[in-house]
Each structure stands twice: as C-alpha cells, then as structure tokens.
Design a protein around this motif. Sequence first.
Motif, PDB file in Angstrom:
ATOM      1  N   VAL A  16     -22.089   3.642 -22.697  1.00  0.00           N
ATOM      2  CA  VAL A  16     -20.693   3.404 -23.080  1.00  0.00           C
ATOM      3  C   VAL A  16     -20.517   1.979 -23.598  1.00  0.00           C
ATOM      4  N   GLY A  17     -21.152   1.017 -22.942  1.00  0.00           N
ATOM      5  CA  GLY A  17     -21.010  -0.374 -23.341  1.00  0.00           C
ATOM      6  C   GLY A  17     -21.542  -0.655 -24.744  1.00  0.00           C
ATOM      7  N   VAL A  18     -22.769  -0.199 -25.016  1.00  0.00           N
ATOM      8  CA  VAL A  18     -23.343  -0.463 -26.335  1.00  0.00           C
ATOM      9  C   VAL A  18     -22.608   0.331 -27.425  1.00  0.00           C
ATOM     10  N   THR A  19     -22.071   1.504 -27.077  1.00  0.00           N
ATOM     11  CA  THR A  19     -21.299   2.278 -28.056  1.00  0.00           C
ATOM     12  C   THR A  19     -20.013   1.539 -28.431  1.00  0.00           C
ATOM     13  N   LEU A  20     -19.309   1.015 -27.419  1.00  0.00           N
ATOM     14  CA  LEU A  20     -18.088   0.255 -27.696  1.00  0.00           C
ATOM     15  C   LEU A  20     -18.398  -1.021 -28.478  1.00  0.00           C
ATOM     16  N   ALA A  21     -19.505  -1.674 -28.141  1.00  0.00           N
ATOM     17  CA  ALA A  21     -19.879  -2.894 -28.857  1.00  0.00           C
ATOM     18  C   ALA A  21     -20.205  -2.600 -30.313  1.00  0.00           C
ATOM     19  N   PHE A  22     -20.927  -1.485 -30.543  1.00  0.00           N
ATOM     20  CA  PHE A  22     -21.261  -1.117 -31.919  1.00  0.00           C
ATOM     21  C   PHE A  22     -19.997  -0.762 -32.707  1.00  0.00           C
ATOM     22  N   GLY A  23     -19.062  -0.037 -32.061  1.00  0.00           N
ATOM     23  CA  GLY A  23     -17.802   0.263 -32.735  1.00  0.00           C
ATOM     24  C   GLY A  23     -17.003  -0.988 -33.035  1.00  0.00           C
ATOM     25  N   TRP A  24     -17.063  -1.985 -32.137  1.00  0.00           N
ATOM     26  CA  TRP A  24     -16.369  -3.251 -32.355  1.00  0.00           C
ATOM     27  C   TRP A  24     -16.949  -3.988 -33.558  1.00  0.00           C
ATOM     28  N   ILE A  25     -18.275  -3.913 -33.716  1.00  0.00           N
ATOM     29  CA  ILE A  25     -18.912  -4.564 -34.865  1.00  0.00           C
ATOM     30  C   ILE A  25     -18.501  -3.890 -36.176  1.00  0.00           C
ATOM     31  N   LEU A  26     -18.391  -2.556 -36.162  1.00  0.00           N
ATOM     32  CA  LEU A  26     -18.078  -1.820 -37.379  1.00  0.00           C
ATOM     33  C   LEU A  26     -16.588  -1.791 -37.703  1.00  0.00           C
ATOM     34  N   PHE A  27     -15.735  -2.125 -36.735  1.00  0.00           N
ATOM     35  CA  PHE A  27     -14.293  -1.963 -36.906  1.00  0.00           C
ATOM     36  C   PHE A  27     -13.718  -2.698 -38.117  1.00  0.00           C
ATOM     37  N   PRO A  28     -14.144  -3.941 -38.450  1.00  0.00           N
ATOM     38  CA  PRO A  28     -13.540  -4.612 -39.605  1.00  0.00           C
ATOM     39  C   PRO A  28     -13.663  -3.827 -40.908  1.00  0.00           C
ATOM     40  N   TYR A  29     -14.650  -2.977 -41.014  1.00  0.00           N
ATOM     41  CA  TYR A  29     -14.848  -2.198 -42.241  1.00  0.00           C
ATOM     42  C   TYR A  29     -14.819  -0.695 -41.940  1.00  0.00           C
ATOM     43  N   TYR A  30     -13.977  -0.329 -40.981  1.00  0.00           N
ATOM     44  CA  TYR A  30     -13.923   1.092 -40.625  1.00  0.00           C
ATOM     45  C   TYR A  30     -13.381   1.917 -41.776  1.00  0.00           C
ATOM     46  N   GLY A  31     -12.500   1.325 -42.607  1.00  0.00           N
ATOM     47  CA  GLY A  31     -11.958   2.060 -43.748  1.00  0.00           C
ATOM     48  C   GLY A  31     -13.038   2.425 -44.755  1.00  0.00           C
ATOM     49  N   ALA A  32     -13.929   1.465 -45.050  1.00  0.00           N
ATOM     50  CA  ALA A  32     -15.027   1.737 -45.979  1.00  0.00           C
ATOM     51  C   ALA A  32     -15.966   2.801 -45.422  1.00  0.00           C
ATOM     52  N   ILE A  33     -16.287   2.708 -44.116  1.00  0.00           N
ATOM     53  CA  ILE A  33     -17.167   3.696 -43.485  1.00  0.00           C
ATOM     54  C   ILE A  33     -16.493   5.065 -43.450  1.00  0.00           C
ATOM     55  N   PHE A  34     -15.208   5.064 -43.145  1.00  0.00           N
ATOM     56  CA  PHE A  34     -14.450   6.309 -43.051  1.00  0.00           C
ATOM     57  C   PHE A  34     -14.444   7.053 -44.387  1.00  0.00           C
ATOM     58  N   TRP A  35     -14.149   6.329 -45.475  1.00  0.00           N
ATOM     59  CA  TRP A  35     -14.070   6.999 -46.777  1.00  0.00           C
ATOM     60  C   TRP A  35     -15.448   7.331 -47.334  1.00  0.00           C
ATOM     61  N   ALA A  36     -16.473   6.563 -46.957  1.00  0.00           N
ATOM     62  CA  ALA A  36     -17.829   6.936 -47.355  1.00  0.00           C
ATOM     63  C   ALA A  36     -18.220   8.266 -46.721  1.00  0.00           C
TER      64      ALA A  36
END
Length: 372
Positions: A16-36
């Motif tokens: 759970v910890g590493v998953t939340l940390a990885f999501g925190w790293i990706l969050f600034p560009y979640y829009g780009a990842i989402f639309w990709a």
Amino acid sequence: MKSTAVEQKTFLLLLVGVTLAFGWILFPYYGAIFWAAILAMLFRPVFRWLVKRFKGRANLAALCTLCLVLVIVILPTAFITASLVQEGSAIYQKLQSGEINIGRYVQQIFDHVPSWVMGLMERFGVGDMGALQAKLMAALNEGSRNLATSAINFGQNTFDFLVGFAIMLYLLFFLIRDGRDVSLMIRDAIPLEERHKHKLLGKFTTVIRATVKGNIAVAVAQGAIGGITFFFLGIHGAVLWGVLMALLSLLPAIGAGLVWGPVAIYFLATGAVAKALVLVFVGVFVIGLVDNILRPLLVGKDTKLPDYIVLISTIGGMALFGLNGFVIGPVIAAMFISTWDIFASSRDDARMNPPDAVTLEPPPADPSTTRR
C-alpha cells in the motif's frame, strides 16, 4: 504461524505504501497519463488491424497508429485551442478598452422590459432596478473577464503543457503497443473472482469508450452548430462561444442552452425578434435534436446508466477533476453501480445455495462387540 501473519501484514503495508508513493509521483501529470490510456483504448482496434496488415510488426503498427491519433485528434484540438486563446485575448482587450460594454447590453434589456414585468418585480421586492442592474453588470463583467483571462493563462502555461503533451505521446506509443499485456497484468493482480473481474473491467472499458466517443461527438456537433449560428448572426467571439457550448454540452440536457438561451433572450428583449427566433429554432430543434438523438445512442445505450445518474456524475466529476471529470465521473458511477450489483447478487446466491448441513453419523460399531 504468528511470524507468517506478521510478514503478510508487513508486506501488505509495504504494498500500500509504495503504491501510494508511486501515485503521488505520477499525480502532477495524471491528466497526460489518463488521456494516453484512453486514446490507447480507443485506437486499439486500429492497431490490431495495422498489425495484421504489417504482418506482425508491432512497432511499425504502433507508430502509424500514433500518427493517426495526431492527425485525427491532437492537431484539430491544437488548432481550436490556438483559435480560442487568440479570440479570448481579443475579447479581453475589447473589454478593457470599452469597445465591448456589457453594461450597455444590460441597459438595453432593461429599457425594453414591459411595465407589467416591472410591477411584478417590485411586488417581489426586486424593484430597485438601479441596484439590480449594477449587480448584474458587475457579475457579467467579472464573468467575462474571468473567461477571457482563463484563455490567456491557458496560453501562457506553455511549458507545462508541452511537458504533459510529450509525456502523453511517449506513453501512448507503449500503451498502444503493449496495452494488452498491461491490462492482463492488472487483471491478474486484482484479488477478485474471475467472473467479478470480467464484469467490472468490461463495464469500465465500455463506459470509457461510450462516454468519450459519445460525449465528444455530441460536444463537437453542438459546438460547431452553435458557433456557426453565432457567426452568421453577427455575435462577437463566435469561436469562443462555440467552444464554450461544446464544453457545456458535456452536461446532458442543459449544457449548450446556458449559452444560446441568454443570447436569445437578449435579442428578444432588444427587439431583434428575427435573430431571436432563428437562434431559438436552431437551439431547440437542431442543437437539442443532436443531444436527444446522438447522446442516448452513443452514451446511454452502451453505459446503461440512467440520464440523471450521468448528469449528476458528470457535474460532480467536472467539479472535482476539471475537464477530465466528464469521463471520470460516469466511470466512477458505473463502477459504483456494478460493484453493488455484484455484492447484492453474491448475497442472493448465498441465500439460494446455502452450505450443506453437517450430518452427524453414528460411530462405527466395535468389531469385538458384534455378535457372531
């Protein structure tokens, strides 16, 4: 036994910890990842067709699919965005210079208000037309300036946009090529029964495809019709209002009417009856017909969600996630309904098929005590 339980809990906590940390790293560009991810999902059939045509060369097929996405989706969007920024800047400058005076338009409406309407408004305690006019003008001026400055700010955030755009293109290539393997890996990692995973992932994919294709088709059609109508009626900023109608049309039933409705009222109040009738006819019988015919066929038929659920989830999603919310909201709503449906059906199955009752059998007889 205790050691194994502690290790399992520790590992789950670490997971759970590493998953939340990885999501925190990706969050600034979640829009780009989402639309990709969405574009890869939408153009997956094209990729499979190209793989067959290119005799299994996946890299070449993914590259051609990416070029197709650029031509069909990204370049038209970039052109419309550039026109929107340019027109928003022009309107903002006209507002600053006084060339466009919203207060004058409001005054024209009040000058044509019938006396019986004035009396009715005074009866309900809103008869101070000066104060009411001042509030309306202040609100309209503030709203127009905010709209124009938002377009300008969007154009000024070029660096962030380019970084997000590059990330989206880079990720899109690999998701197009390896999307099936990624989806299978995610599916295998979900700790649910196979039939539940199949239902949830199938619903997830269906809702995303129907929402994106249906809502974007409706938005483009309504925005184009509204913008062209505004242009021929001589309204300033036809591109800006057309894009605004397209964005608002993401809200079922009420979207585009929030733009053309007040303009029609203005035309009617200022004596431009012919323009008002044309705009009302186009808004009700053309733009409204697009919403009433295309949206149920492209969105509701596949998602199988009630219209009120689509409306509420779209508004809530856009309030929380911005423009991305018109997809995220209905997806969350569909997953919510599907999850509770699985839960209810599981309880029904448990009632209909209870576990077998434990039967107590007598102990076997002792051979030494049996009679011969």
